[in-house]
Design a protein around this motif. Sequence first.
Motif, PDB file in Angstrom:
ATOM      1  N   GLY A 160      22.598  62.847  28.466  1.00 47.95           N
ATOM      2  CA  GLY A 160      21.337  62.482  27.819  1.00 47.95           C
ATOM      3  C   GLY A 160      21.547  61.531  26.659  1.00 47.95           C
ATOM      4  O   GLY A 160      22.599  60.926  26.516  1.00 47.95           O
ATOM      5  N   GLY A 161      20.528  61.426  25.823  1.00 40.84           N
ATOM      6  CA  GLY A 161      20.580  60.494  24.704  1.00 40.84           C
ATOM      7  C   GLY A 161      20.118  61.113  23.413  1.00 40.84           C
ATOM      8  O   GLY A 161      20.197  62.333  23.217  1.00 40.84           O
ATOM      9  N   LYS A 162      19.603  60.292  22.540  1.00 36.95           N
ATOM     10  CA  LYS A 162      19.169  60.713  21.209  1.00 36.95           C
ATOM     11  C   LYS A 162      18.089  61.795  21.274  1.00 36.95           C
ATOM     12  O   LYS A 162      18.054  62.688  20.440  1.00 36.95           O
ATOM     13  N   ASN A 163      17.222  61.726  22.268  1.00 37.74           N
ATOM     14  CA  ASN A 163      16.130  62.694  22.397  1.00 37.74           C
ATOM     15  C   ASN A 163      16.452  63.842  23.345  1.00 37.74           C
ATOM     16  O   ASN A 163      15.551  64.525  23.816  1.00 37.74           O
ATOM     17  N   GLY A 164      17.719  64.032  23.638  1.00 38.33           N
ATOM     18  CA  GLY A 164      18.127  65.143  24.489  1.00 38.33           C
ATOM     19  C   GLY A 164      18.400  64.722  25.916  1.00 38.33           C
ATOM     20  O   GLY A 164      18.528  63.539  26.233  1.00 38.33           O
ATOM     21  N   LYS A 165      18.459  65.710  26.786  1.00 36.36           N
ATOM     22  CA  LYS A 165      18.770  65.461  28.187  1.00 36.36           C
ATOM     23  C   LYS A 165      17.587  64.788  28.876  1.00 36.36           C
ATOM     24  O   LYS A 165      16.436  65.072  28.571  1.00 36.36           O
ATOM     25  N   ILE A 166      17.915  63.920  29.844  1.00 37.68           N
ATOM     26  CA  ILE A 166      16.861  63.244  30.593  1.00 37.68           C
ATOM     27  C   ILE A 166      16.672  63.854  31.974  1.00 37.68           C
ATOM     28  O   ILE A 166      15.680  63.597  32.627  1.00 37.68           O
ATOM     29  N   ILE A 167      17.644  64.667  32.400  1.00 37.36           N
ATOM     30  CA  ILE A 167      17.532  65.362  33.672  1.00 37.36           C
ATOM     31  C   ILE A 167      17.609  66.858  33.391  1.00 37.36           C
ATOM     32  O   ILE A 167      18.596  67.341  32.845  1.00 37.36           O
ATOM     33  N   LEU A 168      16.550  67.553  33.751  1.00 37.80           N
ATOM     34  CA  LEU A 168      16.487  68.989  33.533  1.00 37.80           C
ATOM     35  C   LEU A 168      16.504  69.672  34.910  1.00 37.80           C
ATOM     36  O   LEU A 168      15.642  69.426  35.742  1.00 37.80           O
TER      37      LEU A 168
END
Length: 175
Positions: free
Chosen positions: A160-168
């Motif tokens: 993921g990135g700065k705002n957390g994971k992009i795949i849940l």
Amino acid sequence: MNIRLQIILKTIWLLGSLSALVSSVSGYLLSLSAEYDAGTVNWHMWMGISVTVVSFVLFLNPTVYKRKIRYILSVLLAVLITITGHLGGTLTHGEGYLTGNTATVTAPATASKNITDVQEAKLYEDILQPLFQTKCYSCHGAQKQKGQLRMDNPQFILKGGKNGKIILAGKADES
């Protein structure tokens, strides 16, 4: 030189100088995000500062300088603006943005192949990676990671990135 022309010239140099100053300050603030290639940012910053300095030198009193010096400073300013603009474009759009080779410069080329049987296709290598390469790597690749998100490797995508994971897992609508 005609007084009216001097006033117009002074106004143009003032507006250009102030624009260069505002651009330098806003560029510096944007560089603090550390989402761009540090080497390119450094060159872009110093070229932007040079544009600001030379434009203010020309603004301070363009009529005092001999014509030859004014001409040299004006040509130097044009060259500095061109270099600074190119570096800014590289930061914003990725290397090779002028030739349209952003994906191939920022990541190894992936041969796009026709998928005849979807059941035999590999999800990442055959479907996702070519898509990410053409649409995502210029902003989320090895050289630039907007939002601290890197998408040129499956491990980085899962991180993921700065705002957390992009795949849940199990939550496709929220991913």
